[in-house]
Design an enzyme around this catalytic site. Structure first.
Site, short mmCIF file in Angstrom:
data_model
loop_
_atom_site.label_atom_id
_atom_site.label_comp_id
_atom_site.label_asym_id
_atom_site.label_seq_id
_atom_site.Cartn_x
_atom_site.Cartn_y
_atom_site.Cartn_z
CG HIS A 180 -19.05 37.84 53.59
ND1 HIS A 180 -20.35 38.22 53.37
CD2 HIS A 180 -18.53 37.56 52.38
CE1 HIS A 180 -20.61 38.15 52.07
NE2 HIS A 180 -19.53 37.76 51.44
CB SER A 240 -19.51 38.43 48.53
OG SER A 240 -20.44 37.42 48.75
CG ASP A 269 -22.93 39.94 54.46
OD1 ASP A 269 -22.20 39.04 54.91
OD2 ASP A 269 -22.78 40.41 53.31
#
Length: 440
Positions: free
Chosen positions: A212, A363, A169
C-alpha cells in the site's frame, strides 16, 4: 487478486521514538528533543496527552499516570504517554485527556489489487510524456489525462524539485527502481511500527496492506517526479496501527521539514492526539492530504472529517475517489464536509519486489492531491515565507477552487453537494497559481 474490501481498510499504528529528525538516542529514555526511544506503543490500550511546562519531570509524570512518556515537549506545551490504566488521576494542572490507542483503528485504505493486475516494473523510461502517452506508467495515461497532468507538468517545469512529501503508511519497497534518487536522506527514515530506522514495506504480496505505501508513494512521484519522498512506516502488514505512532510520525515529518504529509489512513472515531499533531504540522506551514474512507457512506473517516473544520483547516484537504468517468467511486465516502475528488480506481504504481500493480481506494486519491501540491510548491520554493498568493493555504485553496465540478453529472446527482469542489484539474490549478502571482 481480489481481496475482501473489509479486510483491506487501512488504519493507524505502532511505536518507536527518537530525538530529532535523523538522530536516534542510544537508550530507551527521553532525549534532549523530548522523544522517547525503544518504546513500542502497540501493546498499550490507552494514549494520554498532557499539558506540561519545563518544570515538569517526565519520570514523575510516568509514575503518576502509570505509563511511559513517549514525547515530552514543554516548549510546545504537551507530552504524550502510553498507559494501560483505564482511569486517570485528578490533575487539573496537566489537563490529561485519555483516548483509545487500540490497533482496531480502521482505515481510509484500499479495496484491492485491481483484478490481480501485477507486472514487472519497466525501467529505463527517461521521459514523462511522449506522443500523448504517460511513459513512466502507460497504464495510467487515461487517469492522468483526466486531471490534465501533462499540461500541468509543462506549467511546472521543476516537477516538485525541492519539495519533501512525507508518506505515513505501511512503508516502501526502498530498493524499488521507482524510488531510486527520490528518497530523503537515510538518516531521516523511520519505522514507528517496528521501532527502527528501516521503513520497508513488509508482508506477503497480495495480502492485507502489503504494498500500500509503495503504491501511494509511487503515485506522488508520478505527479511530481522530482519531489523527495520521506518514508515513514506507521502501519503494519495488515494495515492497522495505533494512535500514538501516527501522531509521532506526523511530528517527525515536521521535524524533517516536510512540506506535504500524505495520510492515506483513517479511523471511525475522532482522535484528539492525531488532530493535535496535525494542528502542529499545519502551524508549521505543512500541507496535509487525507483519504475520505472506503465505506461508501455519507460520512468521512477521521482525520478527513476534521479537514474542513480543524484549527488550521486551510492547510488540510480531504480527498474522495472518482472513476475515469468522474462518477463517485462506489467505495468512496462522501459528505458535505468533503473537499476534493481525485481518481482512485485501478491506479497503477510500484509494488514490492520491483513490480507494478494497480490498487483502488481513496488511499490512491489522497496522494494525487499530495503530488499536485508538491508540483505547485516546486514552483514556489519559499511558499512558507512568500506573498499570500503562494502561501501554503493559498496553494491549497487554489487546488480546491480550480477543480472541475462533477456533482451535477447524472450519476452523481444522489451525492450533489457532497463531492467537494469537484475533481482535481491540475492544469487549471497551476494556471490559477500563475495568475495569482501576476496579480500581486
Amino acid at each position: 487478486m481480489n481481496l475482501p474490501r473489509s479486510s483491506l481498510m487501512l488504519g493507524l499504528l505502532t511505536s518507536g521514538l527518537l530525538s530529532a529528525c535523523g538522530s536516534v538516542a542510544p537508550a530507551p529514555s527521553l532525549t534532549a528533543a523530548g522523544d522517547a526511544v525503544a518504546t513500542p506503543t502497540a501493546s498499550y490500550p490507552y494514549a494520554v496527552t498532557l499539558a506540561v511546562t519545563a518544570a515538569d519531570a517526565p519520570e514523575q509524570l510516568a509514575a503518576r499516570y502509570d505509563g511511559k512518556v513517549i514525547a515530552f515537549r514543554p516548549q510546545q506545551g504537551y507530552a504524550l504517554l502510553a498507559t494501560r490504566s483505564a482511569t486517570l488521576p485528578q490533575d487539573s494542572a496537566h489537563a490529561p485527556v485519555r483516548e483509545s490507542n487500540a490497533r482496531a483503528v480502521s482505515g481510509g485504505g484500499m479495496t484491492a489489487f485491481a483484478s490481480g493486475k501485477a507486472t514487472v516494473w519497466a525501467s529505463g523510461k527517461a521521459t514523462v510524456w511522449a506522443s500523448g502517452q504517460f511513459q513512466v506508467v502507460p497504464e495510467n495515461t487515461s487517469i492522468w489525462t483526466q486531471i490534465h497532468l501533462e499540461q500541468a507538468q509543462k506549467l511546472a517545469p521543476h516537477l516538485g524539485q525541492g519539495v519533501k512529501v512525507a508518506m505515513i503508511d505501511t512503508g516502501l519497497d526502498l530498493s524499488h527502481e521507482a524510488f531510486q534518487g527520490s528518497l530523503a536522506p537515510q538518516n531521516e527514515w523511520r519505522d514507528f511500527y517496528d521501532d527502527d530506522n528501516d521503513p520497508s514495506d513488509v508482508g506477503t504480496f497480495g495480502e492485507g496492506g502489503y504494498g500500500h505505501g509503495t503504491n501511494t508513494a509511487g503515485i506522488v512521484l508520478q505527479i511530481a517526479p522530482a519531489a523527495t519522498i520521506l518514508p515513514l512506516r506507521a502501519l503494519g502488514p495488515d494495515g492497522s496501527g495505533d494512535v500514538l505512532s501516527v501522531a509521532r510520525a506526523i511530528d517527525w515529518a515536521v521535524s524533517c521539514h516536510a512540506s506535504v504529509i500524505n495520510l492515506s489512513l483513517g479511523t471511525g472515531s475522532r482522535s484528539k492526539i492525531i488532530q493535535d499533531a496535525m494542528d502542529r504540522a499545519s502551524e508549521a506551514g505543512v500541507l496535509i492530504t487525507v483519504s475520505a474512507g472506503n465505506e461508501g457512506q455519507n460520512r468521512l473517516n477521521y482525520p478527513a472529517d476534521d479537514a474542513a473544520s480543524g484549527k488550521h483547516k486551510d492547510r488540510v484537504i480531504s480527498v474522495g475517489s472518482v472513476s475515469r468517468l468522474d462518477l463517485k467511486s462506489s467505495f468512496s465516502n462522501y459528505s458535505s464536509h468533503l473537499e476534493l475528488m481525485a481518481p482512485g480506481e485501478e491506479v497503477y504504481g510500484p509494488a514490492p519486489h520491483n513490480m507494478l500493480a494497480a490498487w483502488s481506494g481513496t488511499s490512491m486519491s489522497a496522494p494525487v492531491a499530495a503530488g499536485a501540491l508538491a508540483l505547485a510548491l516546486g514552483e514556489h520554493p519559499d511558499a512558507r515565507l512568500a506573498a499570500p498568493s503562494s502561501s501554503p493555504e493559498a496553494v491549497a485553496a487554489h487546488l480546491l477552487a480550480s477543480a472541475d465540478p462533477v456533482d451535477a453529472l447524472p450519476g452523481n446527482l444522489p451525492y450533489r453537494g457532497k463531492l467537494g469542489s469537484g475533481r482535481a484539474n491540475l492544469e487549471t490549478f497551476l494556471r490559477s497559481l500563475k495568475a495569482g502571482d501576476k496579480g500581486n
